[in-house]
Write an enzyme that holds these catalytic residues in place. Structure first.
Site, PDB file in Angstrom:
ATOM      1  CE  LYS A   1      -3.793  -2.380   2.252  1.00 52.74           C
ATOM      2  NZ  LYS A   1      -4.586  -2.636   3.435  1.00 52.74           N
TER       3      LYS A   1
ATOM      4  CD  GLN B   1      -3.788  -4.461   6.507  1.00 48.33           C
ATOM      5  OE1 GLN B   1      -3.776  -3.407   5.885  1.00 48.33           O
ATOM      6  NE2 GLN B   1      -4.188  -5.588   5.953  1.00 48.33           N
TER       7      GLN B   1
ATOM      8  CG  ASP C   1     -10.638  -0.956   4.909  1.00 48.40           C
ATOM      9  OD1 ASP C   1     -10.278  -1.434   3.821  1.00 48.40           O
ATOM     10  OD2 ASP C   1     -10.459  -1.523   5.998  1.00 48.40           O
TER      11      ASP C   1
END
Ligand SMILES: Nc1nc2c(c(=O)[nH]1)N[C@@H](CN(C=O)c1ccc(C(=O)N[C@@H](CCC(=O)O)C(=O)O)cc1)CN2
Length: 337
Positions: free
Chosen positions: A93, A137, A162
């Site tokens: 990322k 995450q 997200d």
């Protein structure tokens, strides 16, 4: 190659023009059908498509900067603990963000972090006006009990790049695909499916797995694109028979090679979201990555199939970047986006 497979591929390819890794679809449409008699399904390369999208995102950011010199999208990546796989994904990322012109900051919290401390970190990021997007995450690698839904819900919806916040998931559930953020893996799957040229509307789609990150939102997206969707899970009976009816098959269950090649309908589009590591002494790493679908056998029946690695994974990263650029544009332009 069985004649049925050949015909299905012919029809499928004829339906729509598509922008693909190779020019094979245009080739099939223009020249003799004999060229369709290939034995294997075509590789739907997430790596190649992701690279193209990232290049276009980079152009967009550069162009926008010409008019808004202070425009720099910023992404905060919050990690608890140090799982090896999460470290790899976060590195990917950070690399993609750098390429596009997004500032990505990694907040790496120790595995001793508790829920209150994690909520405090997210609250600071919510309040920081220069941060446009926040991702926590998953899975959390904490020695303490942390409610992951409480955590994803603590990210304010307009920074939830997200797409895992209940508000954004609710928008998706009621068919509002535009005003919130779509979760990255499902959005990446849709992008891959679109690029095969298959007509999603009216197709039979089967999604294996009902997770919050992959299965459930992918099924929602397919439904709102007018596919007839069946969701399968651990209690589904006759899984092979259900899968055998799928024009589009999306699998995200985290079980290596679970879906067998001979379950696949000839000509189906197969999207494999699984990333499983199997021991492999022949490799220097000591392991190899495989998906949830038995790739070698499935590719003999599918019209298009994603590989692992190099399929859905890179698209997940790219959709996160796309959402981050969108979040930054929205915060700069307000309702004009
Ligand atoms: N908060 C979130 N957590 C997790 C998500 C998510 O979308 N949001 N998805 C996955 C992990 N993930 C991104 O976070 C991810 C997984 C895989 C890949 C990828 O590109 N994999 C490579 C292989 C990499 C390797 O060598 O191991 C590939 O498939 O080619 C990127 C991102 C769970 N957590």
């Amino acid at each position: 190659m069985a004649l049925t497979g050949f015909l299905v591929r012919g029809l499928h390819c004829y339906r729509k023009n598509s922008c693909l890794k190779t020019n094979s679809v245009c080739f099939l449409q223009t020249f003799s059908p004999i060229f369709q008699l290939e034995e294997y399904g075509k590789l739907l390369s997430g790596s190649d498509i992701a690279e193209k999208i990232q290049t276009s995102l980079c152009d967009q950011v550069q162009k926008f900067k010409l008019h808004h010199s202070c425009f720099t999208p910023q992404l905060a990546i919050v990690q608890v603990g140090a799982r090896k796989d999460s470290n790899t994904y976060i590195r990917m990322k950070m690399k993609a963000a750098e390429k596009i012109g997004i500032i990505a900051t990694h907040f790496c919290l120790p595995s001793t972090t508790n829920q209150t401390e994690l909520l405090k970190t997210i609250s600071h990021l919510n309040l920081n006006p220069s941060v446009h997007g926040i991702i926590v995450q998953m899975p959390l690698d904490s020695a303490n009990m942390i409610d992951s839904t409480l955590i994803t819900d603590s990210v304010i919806p307009n920074k939830d790049v997200d797409g895992l916040n209940t508000i954004n998931q609710g928008k998706l559930a009621v068919g509002d695909l535009a005003s919130g953020f779509l979760p990255c893996t499902p959005n990446g799957c849709m992008e891959l499916i679109r690029r095969t040229g298959i007509l999603i509307e009216g197709s039979k789609a089967v999604v294996v797995g009902r997770s919050k990150i992959v299965g459930t939102p992918t099924a929602e997206l397919l439904k709102w694109h007018n596919a007839t969707v069946t969701i399968c899970h651990s209690k589904t009976k006759n899984l092979p028979e259900v899968i055998a009816d799928a024009d589009i098959l999306v699998v995200g269950i985290g079980q290596p090679n679970m879906v067998k090649g001979d379950w696949i309908k000839p000509g189906a589009v197969v999207i494999d979201c699984g990333i499983n590591s199997l021991p492999d002494t022949k490799r220097s790493t000591g392991y190899r990555l495989v998906g949830d679908v038995d790739f070698e056998k499935a590719r003999k029946r599918a019209s298009w199939i994603t590989p692992v690695p190099g399929g859905v994974g890179p698209m997940t990263v790219t959709m996160l970047m796309k959402n981050t650029v969108f979040a930054a544009l929205k915060s700069t332009l307000g309702n004009k986006v």
